[in-house]
Design a protein around this motif. Structure first.
Motif, PDB file in Angstrom:
ATOM      1  N   LEU A 130       0.821  -1.205   0.000  1.00 41.53           N
ATOM      2  CA  LEU A 130       0.000   0.000   0.000  1.00 41.53           C
ATOM      3  C   LEU A 130       0.861   1.264   0.000  1.00 41.53           C
ATOM      4  O   LEU A 130       0.515   2.262  -0.635  1.00 41.53           O
ATOM      5  N   GLN A 131       1.980   1.211   0.713  1.00 39.41           N
ATOM      6  CA  GLN A 131       2.862   2.383   0.754  1.00 39.41           C
ATOM      7  C   GLN A 131       3.425   2.680  -0.625  1.00 39.41           C
ATOM      8  O   GLN A 131       3.496   3.839  -1.044  1.00 39.41           O
ATOM      9  N   LEU A 132       3.823   1.648  -1.347  1.00 42.45           N
ATOM     10  CA  LEU A 132       4.326   1.844  -2.708  1.00 42.45           C
ATOM     11  C   LEU A 132       3.234   2.422  -3.599  1.00 42.45           C
ATOM     12  O   LEU A 132       3.489   3.277  -4.453  1.00 42.45           O
ATOM     13  N   LEU A 133       2.010   1.956  -3.390  1.00 44.60           N
ATOM     14  CA  LEU A 133       0.886   2.447  -4.185  1.00 44.60           C
ATOM     15  C   LEU A 133       0.615   3.921  -3.883  1.00 44.60           C
ATOM     16  O   LEU A 133       0.417   4.737  -4.797  1.00 44.60           O
ATOM     17  N   VAL A 134       0.611   4.270  -2.605  1.00 47.33           N
ATOM     18  CA  VAL A 134       0.376   5.656  -2.195  1.00 47.33           C
ATOM     19  C   VAL A 134       1.482   6.578  -2.706  1.00 47.33           C
ATOM     20  O   VAL A 134       1.229   7.734  -3.069  1.00 47.33           O
ATOM     21  N   ASP A 135       2.704   6.048  -2.745  1.00 46.18           N
ATOM     22  CA  ASP A 135       3.840   6.845  -3.215  1.00 46.18           C
ATOM     23  C   ASP A 135       3.812   7.076  -4.726  1.00 46.18           C
ATOM     24  O   ASP A 135       4.672   7.788  -5.260  1.00 46.18           O
TER      25      ASP A 135
ATOM     26  N   LEU B 297       7.843  -6.110  -4.786  1.00 44.20           N
ATOM     27  CA  LEU B 297       7.067  -7.010  -3.936  1.00 44.20           C
ATOM     28  C   LEU B 297       7.196  -8.474  -4.352  1.00 44.20           C
ATOM     29  O   LEU B 297       7.109  -9.367  -3.504  1.00 44.20           O
ATOM     30  N   GLU B 298       7.389  -8.728  -5.637  1.00 39.80           N
ATOM     31  CA  GLU B 298       7.601 -10.114  -6.067  1.00 39.80           C
ATOM     32  C   GLU B 298       8.894 -10.654  -5.475  1.00 39.80           C
ATOM     33  O   GLU B 298       8.954 -11.809  -5.022  1.00 39.80           O
TER      34      GLU B 298
ATOM     35  N   TYR C 154      -3.429  -3.834 -10.371  1.00 39.10           N
ATOM     36  CA  TYR C 154      -4.603  -3.405 -11.151  1.00 39.10           C
ATOM     37  C   TYR C 154      -5.079  -2.022 -10.698  1.00 39.10           C
ATOM     38  O   TYR C 154      -5.494  -1.195 -11.515  1.00 39.10           O
ATOM     39  N   ILE C 155      -5.025  -1.786  -9.376  1.00 37.40           N
ATOM     40  CA  ILE C 155      -5.410  -0.468  -8.870  1.00 37.40           C
ATOM     41  C   ILE C 155      -4.468   0.606  -9.414  1.00 37.40           C
ATOM     42  O   ILE C 155      -4.904   1.683  -9.833  1.00 37.40           O
ATOM     43  N   ALA C 156      -3.171   0.297  -9.407  1.00 34.90           N
ATOM     44  CA  ALA C 156      -2.181   1.247  -9.926  1.00 34.90           C
ATOM     45  C   ALA C 156      -2.403   1.532 -11.411  1.00 34.90           C
ATOM     46  O   ALA C 156      -2.111   2.629 -11.898  1.00 34.90           O
ATOM     47  N   GLU C 157      -2.932   0.537 -12.116  1.00 38.43           N
ATOM     48  CA  GLU C 157      -3.207   0.709 -13.545  1.00 38.43           C
ATOM     49  C   GLU C 157      -4.526   1.436 -13.802  1.00 38.43           C
ATOM     50  O   GLU C 157      -4.847   1.742 -14.953  1.00 38.43           O
TER      51      GLU C 157
END
Length: 249
Positions: free
Chosen positions: A112-117, A128-129, A227-230
């Motif tokens: 989530l932190q990577l997504l928020v950033d 993450l992989e 998918y959210i990031a996309e």
């Protein structure tokens, strides 16, 4: 707490004592502290010598984990990802910042932190992989430690039996006690074989299964976050993640 696993261990112990009772034996015949010390102490010592310190410590954390609350709810995970997607579409990715502190799983917090950033999907997947694979390998090495203990325990049981026979043979002046002494000596063999086949090896197998299940679950969550990031639609994300439900069956 995993009541099924605990019930399985108790049933195994009951089977041994019950079988001994049906054969005309008494419970105290299977009680022998020196044999227990030899088998348990020797098994732990052998595993400690063989294994790196981190793997040895991880093995005992995994042992507790295997008897704890470890079931993963795939449907709940999909629902969580979809709810995050809705928040991101309404408030933007920064709206997910409040969700980070609600997660007990470090992997999800990092994701989530990577997504928020605002990291790109490729960056999120790459970081993450690598974390997923690394954690899986560490835990599998921990399971291997417990499995190796299952290999040592029967041998230590034999050693305990031999030591018991040595003690018996040193007291040949009391022939009346030879039968009981020999029977006691072989209790160590029962401890070793029982510990290995009724506890250590099954637990090692369970841990491997749990590690693989957690890997697939977190892989599903990672895919949903990408998918959210996309910018995918929540309904599309839900449909795409449905395939993971078969792994929860």
């Amino acid at each position: 707490m995993d009541l099924v696993s605990i019930a399985g261990v108790l049933l195994a112990i009951l089977a041994v004592f019950g079988g001994n009772f049906l054969e005309g034996g008494q419970p105290e015949e299977l009680m022998n502290l020196p044999a227990l010390v030899i088998v348990l102490g020797g098994t732990f010592a052998a595993a400690a010598v063989q294994s790196p310190r981190d793997d040895f410590r991880r093995a005992f954390r995994l042992l507790r984990w295997s008897f704890g609350k470890n079931r993963l709810d795939y449907e709940e995970g999909i629902h969580q990802v979809v709810s995050w997607c809705v928040i991101a579409r309404r408030k933007g990715l920064l709206g997910l910042e409040a969700e980070i502190g609600k997660q007990s799983d470090l992997f999800l917090r990092n994701a989530l932190q990577l997504l928020v950033d605002g990291r790109t999907p490729d960056v999120i997947h790459g970081v993450l992989e690598a974390e997923l694979v690394s954690r899986e390998q560490r835990d599998l090495r921990g399971a291997k430690v417990i499995e190796s203990m299952g290999g040592y325990a029967p041998t230590l049981g034999i050693i305990g039996a031999v030591l018991g026979l040595i003690h018996v043979m040193s007291n040949l002046a009391s022939p009346d006690s030879l039968g009981a002494g020999i029977a006691t000596a072989f209790v160590a063999t029962i401890y070793g074989i029982g510990l290995a086949n009724l506890f250590l090896l099954p637990v090692a197998g369970k841990i491997r299964a749990l590690v693989q299940q957690r890997f697939h679950y977190q892989e599903m969550m990672l895919e949903g976050l990408i998918y959210i990031a996309e910018g995918q639609n929540p309904r599309v994300i839900q449909l795409r993640l449905q395939g993971y439900l078969d792994q929860d069956a």
